[in-house]
Design a protein around this motif. Sequence first.
Motif, PDB file in Angstrom:
ATOM      1  N   GLY A 188       0.881  -1.037   0.014  1.00 43.99           N
ATOM      2  CA  GLY A 188      -0.018  -0.111   0.066  1.00 43.99           C
ATOM      3  C   GLY A 188       0.901   1.345   0.023  1.00 43.99           C
ATOM      4  N   ASP A 189       0.272   2.442  -0.307  1.00 39.87           N
ATOM      5  CA  ASP A 189       0.790   3.900  -0.190  1.00 39.87           C
ATOM      6  C   ASP A 189      -0.181   4.703   0.227  1.00 39.87           C
ATOM      7  OD1 ASP A 189       2.690   5.711  -0.703  1.00 39.87           O
ATOM      8  OD2 ASP A 189       2.950   5.551  -2.682  1.00 39.87           O
ATOM      9  N   GLN A 190       0.332   5.884   0.677  1.00 35.36           N
ATOM     10  CA  GLN A 190      -0.250   6.908   1.306  1.00 35.36           C
ATOM     11  C   GLN A 190      -0.448   8.119   0.391  1.00 35.36           C
ATOM     12  OE1 GLN A 190       0.828   8.627   5.037  1.00 35.36           O
ATOM     13  NE2 GLN A 190      -1.098   7.824   5.895  1.00 35.36           N
ATOM     14  N   ASN A 195      -4.860   9.003   2.897  1.00 40.01           N
ATOM     15  CA  ASN A 195      -5.743   7.732   2.460  1.00 40.01           C
ATOM     16  C   ASN A 195      -4.687   6.624   1.974  1.00 40.01           C
ATOM     17  OD1 ASN A 195      -8.142   8.887   2.901  1.00 40.01           O
ATOM     18  ND2 ASN A 195      -7.935  10.034   0.666  1.00 40.01           N
ATOM     19  N   ILE A 196      -4.850   5.504   2.607  1.00 42.18           N
ATOM     20  CA  ILE A 196      -4.073   4.349   2.267  1.00 42.18           C
ATOM     21  C   ILE A 196      -4.692   3.628   1.033  1.00 42.18           C
ATOM     22  CG2 ILE A 196      -3.488   2.089   2.994  1.00 42.18           C
ATOM     23  CD1 ILE A 196      -2.247   4.428   4.540  1.00 42.18           C
ATOM     24  N   LEU A 197      -3.938   3.517   0.206  1.00 41.69           N
ATOM     25  CA  LEU A 197      -4.118   2.899  -1.209  1.00 41.69           C
ATOM     26  C   LEU A 197      -3.464   1.568  -1.331  1.00 41.69           C
ATOM     27  CD1 LEU A 197      -3.807   6.268  -3.373  1.00 41.69           C
ATOM     28  CD2 LEU A 197      -5.777   5.332  -2.151  1.00 41.69           C
ATOM     29  N   PRO A 198      -4.061   0.608  -2.057  1.00 46.85           N
ATOM     30  CA  PRO A 198      -3.339  -0.681  -2.154  1.00 46.85           C
ATOM     31  C   PRO A 198      -2.688  -0.460  -3.612  1.00 46.85           C
ATOM     32  CG  PRO A 198      -5.799  -0.907  -3.006  1.00 46.85           C
ATOM     33  CD  PRO A 198      -5.555   0.526  -2.246  1.00 46.85           C
ATOM     34  N   ILE A 199      -1.586  -1.459  -3.543  1.00 42.97           N
ATOM     35  CA  ILE A 199      -0.713  -1.294  -4.862  1.00 42.97           C
ATOM     36  C   ILE A 199      -0.756  -2.950  -5.530  1.00 42.97           C
ATOM     37  CG2 ILE A 199       1.501  -1.112  -5.875  1.00 42.97           C
ATOM     38  CD1 ILE A 199       2.104   0.907  -3.588  1.00 42.97           C
ATOM     39  N   PRO A 200      -1.750  -2.929  -6.086  1.00 45.91           N
ATOM     40  CA  PRO A 200      -1.928  -4.349  -6.903  1.00 45.91           C
ATOM     41  C   PRO A 200      -0.876  -4.520  -7.916  1.00 45.91           C
ATOM     42  CG  PRO A 200      -3.569  -3.163  -7.896  1.00 45.91           C
ATOM     43  CD  PRO A 200      -2.821  -2.179  -6.636  1.00 45.91           C
ATOM     44  N   PHE A 201      -0.200  -5.902  -8.290  1.00 47.27           N
ATOM     45  CA  PHE A 201       0.656  -5.912  -9.444  1.00 47.27           C
ATOM     46  C   PHE A 201       0.490  -7.461  -9.911  1.00 47.27           C
ATOM     47  CE2 PHE A 201       2.525  -7.363  -5.275  1.00 47.27           C
ATOM     48  CZ  PHE A 201       3.391  -8.327  -5.717  1.00 47.27           C
ATOM     49  N   ALA A 202       1.062  -7.521 -11.025  1.00 44.24           N
ATOM     50  CA  ALA A 202       1.136  -8.873 -11.564  1.00 44.24           C
ATOM     51  C   ALA A 202       2.307  -9.238 -12.096  1.00 44.24           C
ATOM     52  CB  ALA A 202      -0.253  -9.200 -12.327  1.00 44.24           C
TER      53      ALA A 202
END
Length: 320
Positions: A188-190, A195-202
């Motif tokens: 996650g990042d702010q 606000n805490i934001l998720p960081i999806p990756f593939a």
Amino acid sequence: MRDDDSDQEPVDIIGDSDDDTGANPHAQHGPSNFQIGQSFQNKDEAVLSVKDYSIHRGVEYRVLESDHLKYHEKCKEFGKGCSCLIRISLRARKGTWELDYHVICARIFPLVRTDAAVTVKVLQQATEADYGFRPSYRKVWMAKQKAVVQIYGDWEESYAELPRWMLGVQLTMAGTFTVLKTSPVRLGDQDGNSNILPIPFALVEGENADSWSFFLSNLQSHVTPQEGILVISDRHNGIKVALEAPENGWLPPRAFRAYCIRHVAANFSLSFKGKDARRMLVKAAYAKTEAEFYYCFDIMRTENPAMCDWVNQMEYDKWT
């Protein structure tokens, strides 16, 4: 700012370098001398004892031989009133003697084994009391980590051993059932609003339409199921194809798209050199009124009409 009683890994600590400090680096502690025929269990023990001796006495040595059988050094003043030949592993740094964390580890090992929660500050004090000068926070932290691994084992190795351990329990204790539960890694990042934001990756084979479709479909299913999502991206064709495919569900009003101005400006700079032109493009992108937008456009058109032609290839609502 680091709390002195914390036990966190040091990164950049103001006022705390790798340099050891102390008023008396030549304090007389530890072994006072060695005897011919004195024996050690192994080379590491012998070298450790020599290090203690050298650090306490502030003596500088030169390496002569070092291999799996020999670790031979002599005093730099050898032949100038000194006839000392000894086994040692010391490094001179900035005119002072450096106590490496391997030696510190051997000294603090009993303390860590007694209480793994012992703070680095306490270990610093214990090392200072033994050697007569204070090693840096980072060195003592590294020494403690090494001691923890020696006592309890490496975290990754211990985790990898879990399946074997569970199988062993099942084989030796009939009727035993074991279940291993794991938690997904969440990054996650702010943002600027806290606000805490998720960081999806593939991990995919390449950046193409298929891989983007795969990523965006999973993003929608697991991270952004709500409507009204704004997708800000570069103008990669794979992203465009994936977003515009009706079956992927990323068309308005489900989702909207905008171009990342940083990528736009970077591509713009490949064709038109000069910081002023790029600055006008970015200013136009952030313009809050039409008057301000066209003012920046007029300056770009005066400078080079081709700039406006390049920009007009993009839909205004995607980047302004």
